[in-house]
Motif scaffolding. Structure first.
Motif, mmCIF file in Angstrom:
data_model
loop_
_atom_site.group_PDB
_atom_site.id
_atom_site.type_symbol
_atom_site.label_atom_id
_atom_site.label_comp_id
_atom_site.label_asym_id
_atom_site.label_seq_id
_atom_site.Cartn_x
_atom_site.Cartn_y
_atom_site.Cartn_z
ATOM 1 N N ARG A 290 -10.444 -4.681 1.281
ATOM 2 C CA ARG A 290 -11.447 -4.101 0.379
ATOM 3 C C ARG A 290 -11.969 -2.781 0.915
ATOM 4 O O ARG A 290 -12.180 -1.824 0.157
ATOM 5 C CB ARG A 290 -12.595 -5.091 0.161
ATOM 6 N N GLN A 291 -12.195 -2.695 2.217
ATOM 7 C CA GLN A 291 -12.673 -1.447 2.819
ATOM 8 C C GLN A 291 -11.672 -0.308 2.609
ATOM 9 O O GLN A 291 -12.057 0.861 2.542
ATOM 10 C CB GLN A 291 -12.929 -1.649 4.312
ATOM 11 N N HIS A 292 -10.394 -0.646 2.500
ATOM 12 C CA HIS A 292 -9.349 0.353 2.271
ATOM 13 C C HIS A 292 -9.089 0.578 0.782
ATOM 14 O O HIS A 292 -8.131 1.266 0.423
ATOM 15 C CB HIS A 292 -8.057 -0.065 2.964
ATOM 16 N N GLY A 293 -9.928 0.009 -0.067
ATOM 17 C CA GLY A 293 -9.797 0.237 -1.501
ATOM 18 C C GLY A 293 -8.646 -0.496 -2.146
ATOM 19 O O GLY A 293 -8.166 -0.091 -3.221
ATOM 20 N N GLN B 102 0.838 -1.196 0.000
ATOM 21 C CA GLN B 102 0.000 0.000 0.000
ATOM 22 C C GLN B 102 0.878 1.252 0.000
ATOM 23 O O GLN B 102 1.968 1.259 0.583
ATOM 24 C CB GLN B 102 -0.924 0.000 1.214
ATOM 25 N N TRP C 166 -7.236 -3.895 -3.946
ATOM 26 C CA TRP C 166 -7.851 -4.979 -4.692
ATOM 27 C C TRP C 166 -6.847 -6.057 -5.056
ATOM 28 O O TRP C 166 -5.655 -5.814 -5.188
ATOM 29 C CB TRP C 166 -8.538 -4.439 -5.943
#
Length: 228
Positions: free
Chosen positions: A186-189, A85, A191
């Motif tokens: 997923r909640q943090h965008g 990330q 994928w």
């Protein structure tokens, strides 16, 4: 602030089998400094802890993929998620990934500050309340993010599940049920990409400073961890 910060900053290369195959062989000091000072690759911003190979065999990017870790002692295959990330979002993601572990966890601080090159020391702390641990980690956010000689593993051996925030600032999740971690990702965008490559899969450079070494000692004291 640049990647190289005077004499106090120490760097070393990793992830390459021989000196002859190094992408840094033959480049000038200016080329090296310019490369080390590049932190952004498109929308992805690196921490100060690590830099990719000079030839950019792997270009840093965000995402996650599934893998399998084989335990050498038990010969059991354990499902794994590896994630990368961008710096601006990395620490908050790490903190949220700890929630599936439960209210009480064990902590392992991993450090290569005093270890020989290629090795590291593990320092243990058992049974700490997760909210207390999160508060301590936020106090040391800058050094945890930017010290290329420090990693943290947080685990619940009773589940069992584990989250690693390693020296390369990659997130690695172990457990037979990885769905809770996938939901946080997923909640943090972030994928899934099965073609995603991580900086550890090619030559790369770690970086640290004497100041980060002192901060690590402070973190160790605050957590009350013990040596191996």
């Amino acid at each position: 602030m640049g990647f190289i910060k005077g004499r106090s900053r120490n760097t070393y290369s990793d992830g390459v089998p021989t000196k002859e195959s190094s992408s840094f062989k033959g480049i000038s000091e200016q080329q090296l400094e310019e490369h080390l000072n590049v932190a952004r690759y498109g929308s992805f911003l690196l921490t100060d802890a690590v830099r990719p190979s000079f030839d950019l065999t792997v270009v840093p990017s965000s995402g996650w993929r599934r893998d399998t870790y084989r335990d050498k002692e038990t010969c059991i295959d354990v499902p794994v998620i590896m994630a990368s990330q961008t710096r601006e979002k990395l620490f908050d993601l790490f903190i949220d990934l700890l929630d599936p572990l439960g209210d009480e966890v064990d902590v392992v601080l991993e450090t290569s500050h005093e270890a020989r090159r290629g090795g590291h020391d593990d320092l243990y702390r058992e049974q700490i309340d997760l909210p207390i641990l999160k508060s301590l980690l936020y106090d040391f956010e800058d050094s945890i993010l930017n010290d290329g000689c420090v990693g943290i593993a947080v685990l619940n051996p009773r589940v069992p599940m584990e989250v690693q925030f390693d020296e390369h600032k990659l997130l690695i999740m172990y457990g037979h049920d990885l769905e809770p971690f996938e939901e946080v990702l997923r909640q943090h965008g972030l994928w899934r990409s099965e073609t995603l490559k991580f900086i550890t899969e090619a030559e790369h450079i770690h970086s640290s400073t004497d100041e980060f070494g002192e901060r690590f000692s402070d973190l160790r004291y605050q957590l009350g961890v013990e040596g191996d």
